[in-house]
Design a protein around this motif. Structure first.
Motif, PDB file in Angstrom:
ATOM      1  N   CYS A 114      42.200  57.676  69.749  1.00  0.00           N
ATOM      2  CA  CYS A 114      41.095  57.087  70.515  1.00  0.00           C
ATOM      3  C   CYS A 114      41.426  55.670  70.960  1.00  0.00           C
ATOM      4  O   CYS A 114      40.903  55.176  71.942  1.00  0.00           O
ATOM      5  N   GLY A 115      42.299  54.972  70.220  1.00  0.00           N
ATOM      6  CA  GLY A 115      42.731  53.629  70.591  1.00  0.00           C
ATOM      7  C   GLY A 115      41.857  52.504  70.067  1.00  0.00           C
ATOM      8  O   GLY A 115      42.193  51.338  70.249  1.00  0.00           O
ATOM      9  N   TYR A 116      40.761  52.819  69.402  1.00  0.00           N
ATOM     10  CA  TYR A 116      39.857  51.766  68.943  1.00  0.00           C
ATOM     11  C   TYR A 116      40.549  50.816  67.961  1.00  0.00           C
ATOM     12  O   TYR A 116      40.395  49.602  68.058  1.00  0.00           O
ATOM     13  N   CYS A 117      41.325  51.353  67.056  1.00  0.00           N
ATOM     14  CA  CYS A 117      41.972  50.524  66.038  1.00  0.00           C
ATOM     15  C   CYS A 117      43.293  49.929  66.501  1.00  0.00           C
ATOM     16  O   CYS A 117      43.853  49.060  65.835  1.00  0.00           O
ATOM     17  N   THR A 118      43.811  50.396  67.624  1.00  0.00           N
ATOM     18  CA  THR A 118      45.168  50.037  68.049  1.00  0.00           C
ATOM     19  C   THR A 118      45.408  48.536  68.192  1.00  0.00           C
ATOM     20  O   THR A 118      46.436  48.040  67.709  1.00  0.00           O
TER      21      THR A 118
END
Length: 185
Positions: A114-118
């Motif tokens: 999802c990329g939220y933590c990236t």
């Protein structure tokens, strides 16, 4: 992106601070209760660092403060006057025209879903690489090994331990470890 309304003038509840963000001095008037995360996101329009848990437990807000990784949700902006802050927006090379090798490795290894933590994962990995290069041990470092005279070797176990403060709900952990390994080879 600048705020649409001017900040309030300094008073007993506000202070002027200057943060060097991604290499650029940025003057802000902040409420004394404003976290670094809120100052970055709301005051400066840098939305890479995310508000996940707001308790320093998930790592989504990780940035580098004077080169060391830190949870921006736990730091008061007023206490960081004069500090160097690096966000995910500032880690690319050549003024943002070329990805940092770690960013490229995350893309190559599909180290996100999802990329939220990236953004927090990337900043944490950068800080972790510097810590290991300086010889700082972790819980996974062999206590029977002689003290490091240089860099601590980053095995997959070392990488996992050092990145354990950054959560990924999608479970991209194996790819994150592989991306870090690609950069240290």
């Amino acid at each position: 992106m600048q705020p649409t309304t001017p900040p309030p003038p300094p008073d007993v509840y506000h202070s002027e601070v200057t943060l060097r963000v991604n290499g650029t001095p940025r003057a802000l008037t902040v409420d004394h209760r404003t976290t670094l995360l809120d100052a970055l996101r709301e005051g400066l329009g840098l939305t890479g660092a995310k508000k996940g848990c707001d308790h320093g437990q998930c790592g989504a807000c990780t940035v580098l403060v004077d080169g060391r990784r830190a949870n921006a949700c736990l730091l008061l902006a007023v206490a960081l006057d004069g500090c160097d802050i690096t966000t995910v927006e500032g880690i690319a090379k050549d003024g943002g025209d070329r990805l940092h090798p770690l960013q490229q490795a995350f893309l190559d290894r599909d180290a996100f879903q999802c990329g939220y933590c990236t953004p927090g994962q990337l900043c944490s990995a950068l800080g972790m690489l510097d810590e290991a290069a300086a010889g700082h041990p972790s819980l996974a470092t062999d206590p029977d090994a002689p003290p490091a005279q240089g860099a601590v070797p980053l095995t997959p176990d070392e990488i996992r331990e050092r990145m354990s403060g950054n959560l990924c709900r999608c479970g991209a952990y194996p790819h994150i470890v592989q991306a870090v390994e690609d950069v240290i080879r």
